[in-house]
Design an enzyme around this catalytic site. Structure first.
Site, PDB file in Angstrom:
ATOM      1  N   SER A  18     -10.268  -0.840   7.003  1.00  0.00           N
ATOM      2  CA  SER A  18      -9.067  -0.420   6.116  1.00  0.00           C
ATOM      3  C   SER A  18      -8.937  -1.775   5.150  1.00  0.00           C
ATOM      4  O   SER A  18      -8.286  -1.728   4.111  1.00  0.00           O
ATOM      5  CB  SER A  18      -8.510   0.811   5.972  1.00  0.00           C
ATOM      6  OG  SER A  18      -8.818   1.830   5.898  1.00  0.00           O
TER       7      SER A  18
ATOM      8  N   SER B 178      -9.591   1.218   3.348  1.00  0.00           N
ATOM      9  CA  SER B 178      -8.860   2.243   2.770  1.00  0.00           C
ATOM     10  C   SER B 178      -8.089   1.308   1.769  1.00  0.00           C
ATOM     11  O   SER B 178      -7.666   1.925   0.724  1.00  0.00           O
ATOM     12  CB  SER B 178      -7.836   3.555   2.975  1.00  0.00           C
ATOM     13  OG  SER B 178      -6.934   2.627   4.038  1.00  0.00           O
TER      14      SER B 178
ATOM     15  N   LYS C  96       0.665  -0.861   0.076  1.00  0.00           N
ATOM     16  CA  LYS C  96       0.116  -0.028   0.408  1.00  0.00           C
ATOM     17  C   LYS C  96       1.046   1.082  -0.148  1.00  0.00           C
ATOM     18  O   LYS C  96       2.078   1.467   0.788  1.00  0.00           O
ATOM     19  CB  LYS C  96      -0.747  -0.092   1.322  1.00  0.00           C
ATOM     20  CG  LYS C  96      -1.570   1.284   1.265  1.00  0.00           C
ATOM     21  CD  LYS C  96      -2.454   0.766   2.758  1.00  0.00           C
ATOM     22  CE  LYS C  96      -4.374   1.577   2.733  1.00  0.00           C
ATOM     23  NZ  LYS C  96      -5.134   1.882   4.307  1.00  0.00           N
TER      24      LYS C  96
END
Lengths: 100, 497
Positions: free
Chosen positions: B179, B155, B79
């Site tokens: 997330s 997210s 990420k």
């Protein structure tokens, strides 16, 4: 609870975010709705409950204060929008002739 | 069977036995990214050259008889909230960090490199991890591989989609209020949020420091356990990361196939209330029945503060911490600076106005308000009191049960644009996940079926602090009885020969 236009502008200033007229309107409405939802928490009796900032016990972690390699000045300044020598460069903070 | 259908454990074993080279595994991953990512848009940056150099290096070391680690030759995506000094930018999905290159690697990146992983790229995310759909990314929205008109969740939506579409077998994400677990559920992959303090946050760009935790995405429970094994453990650079002498890192793989028996499963009535999609409920109930069939006991429990009250608490605690953490984006030390300004304060205000997106501005303002004079006690301090009530709910529950199960999300993946106009409706997609972060406990989302329209459903399993080994074994008990992980998303099937 509904936020007034003045309150939204004040929060914008405290947050260091410049807001347009349209944003004051939009964020005012949205923040008021979120705060309205958060007001659910007032239904709970929390008078005798201690606040909990961290869910696990947090201890200080100490190490000997010995010099170790770290970022070079070039690396530390590498992401700066503006640098001059070994310094971050910022807009003028004091007026010409202002004495400290 | 394609190379990209292999699990990380299978790739690692084949590379170690020299039946496959790290270069072959890496080329297969890069080819899948080239074929699929134009549609799915999981990646913000792809490091094909770096990945090839790295794979060649691993192959050389294996040829020389070296032990190259737990993840030898395994392609991994990370990420974009994790600092990487590999020459790729670390943007956090934000314009304010466009082109910013981190001068150091996050602890977990160092761990990946030390264990022989091949990092292929950085994945898309909601700006600064604030969101549940990747629609708050300043760059683009990632598509759900199961339906390109729908969001992958967020997210960490890019990481979830990259694993679901078989571009990589493993990815790292971060979980502040769901997330990792929420996008895992929406994409038919396994996503684990470890206990707070299990994995070092050094080099994880901070959103809400008392809630943030890094964790793995994988297609199987075993692969998730492998990536946790590679990343867990103490790090003196994160003082909230637990010391190994206090909480040794267990072997997560060793006993993974041993069922937990007896097993008492807490089923919170609050997780099956209004707002839960009937198809999601049906799939989750069927998973619970599968545990019962294996001898587990279902115990109805109450978590009275852990749904709507938890969302309210979360949006005060997380935004308050964020308002402080994001003060560092000042147009001075790194990142974007507005070119047009009259003085220092004006420069701050214009840089932040132009650099941040709407959701980040909303959360900074909400947190600033909650911490400001006159409102601190009513909002922030009161939220911390409720946080204690939420933790007590779990402490009481874990006296009676070994784990807690329910749906990871109230609905399957929603359509792009469906929730963007109403921030509160987006927040409520995290209604079952935020309480685990507030209580610091471990949680995992495991695939548990599909709706009639072919959208994935996730089963959330929560367990007490530092019990990831047992949590993974419990997840594995279900996984071995079902076959959801072998389903290939239609977008992936289309591009296959």
């Amino acid at each position: 609870m509904a936020l007034s236009k003045q309150e939204v502008l004040k929060v914008g200033t405290l947050s260091r975010i410049r807001l347009t007229e349209a944003e004051v309107e939009k964020f005012g409405t949205q923040l008021s709705a979120i705060l309205g939802y958060v007001d659910k928490l007032r239904e709970l009796d929390t008078r005798n409950v201690e606040p909990l900032a961290h869910a696990l016990p947090i201890h200080n972690v100490l190490r000997p204060d010995e010099p170790r390699p770290s970022l070079t000045p070039e690396e530390a300044l590498g992401g700066a929008p503006e640098a001059a020598g070994d310094f971050f460069r910022v807009p003028r903070v004091l007026d010409e002739g202002t004495s400290a | 069977m394609a190379t990209t259908d292999l699990t990380a454990c299978e790739i690692r074993d084949a590379v170690r036995r020299r039946e496959m080279s790290a270069a072959e595994a890496t080329e297969a991953s890069l080819a899948a990214i080239a074929a699929l990512d134009p549609k799915i848009k999981a990646f913000l940056a792809i490091d094909a050259d770096g990945a090839r150099r790295r794979a060649a290096d691993i192959d050389r070391r294996i040829a020389a008889g070296e032990n190259v680690g737990l993840l030898a030759g395994v392609p991994v995506a990370v990420k974009d909230v994790l600092c990487t000094a590999n020459g790729l930018p670390t943007t956090c999905g934000s314009k304010i960090l466009q082109n910013w290159k981190a001068p150091y690697n996050a602890h977990v990146i160092e761990r990946l490199l030390a264990e022989g992983a091949v990092i292929v790229g950085k994945t898309n995310m909601d700006e600064f991890a604030m969101g549940s759909s990747t629609e708050n990314s300043a760059y683009f929205t990632t598509r759900n591989p199961w339906d390109l008109e729908r969001v992958p969740g967020g997210s960490s939506g890019g990481s979830a989609a990259a694993v679901a579409a078989r571009m990589v077998p493993l990815a790292l994400g971060s979980d502040t209020g769901g997330s990792i677990r929420q996008p895992a559920a929406l994409c038919n992959v396994v996503g684990l949020k470890p206990t707070y303090g299990r994995v070092s946050r050094y080099g994880l760009v901070a959103f809400a420091s008392s809630l943030d935790q890094i964790g793995p995405f994988a297609r199987t429970v075993r692969d998730a356990a492998l990536l946790l094994q590679a990343t867990a453990g103490e790090d003196p650079r994160d003082s909230t990361c637990v010391l190994n002498k206090d909480q040794p890192v267990p072997d997560y793989l060793d006993k993974l196939d041993e069922p937990v028996a007896p097993l008492r499963i807490g089923v919170p009535r609050e997780f099956f209330g209004a707002g839960l999609d009937p198809e999601v409920e049906k799939a989750v109930r069927a998973a619970l029945a599968a545990y019962e069939k294996q001898g587990a006991t279902l115990v109805e429990i109450g978590l009275p503060h852990s749904t709507e009250y938890a969302i309210a608490t979360y949006y005060i605690v997380a935004t308050s911490e964020a308002s402080s953490n994001l003060a560092r984006y000042d147009g001075v030390h790194y990142g974007y600076r507005s070119s047009d300004h009259t003085d220092m304060i004006d420069m701050y205000m214009r840089s932040r106005a132009q650099g941040f997106g709407d959701e980040v501005k909303r959360r900074i303002m909400l947190g600033t308000y909650a911490l400001s004079a006159g409102y601190y006690d009513a909002y922030y301090k009161n939220a911390l009191r409720v946080r204690r009530l939420i933790r007590s709910d779990f402490e009481q529950a874990f006296e009676k049960v070994d784990c807690i199960m329910g749906p990871t999300t109230p609905t399957p993946a929603f359509r792009m644009g469906e929730k963007t106009a109403d921030p509160l409706s987006m927040y409520l997609s995290d209604v079952y996940t935020v309480s685990a972060n507030l209580a610091a406990i471990a949680g995992v989302s495991v695939p548990c079926g599909f709706t009639a329209a072919g959208l994935p459903v996730g089963l959330q399993i929560l367990s007490g602090v530092f019990t990831e080994d047992r949590l993974l074994r419990i997840a594995r008990m279900y996984e071995r009885e079902v076959d959801w992980a072998s389903r290939v998303p239609p977008t992936v099937a289309e591009v296959r020969p």
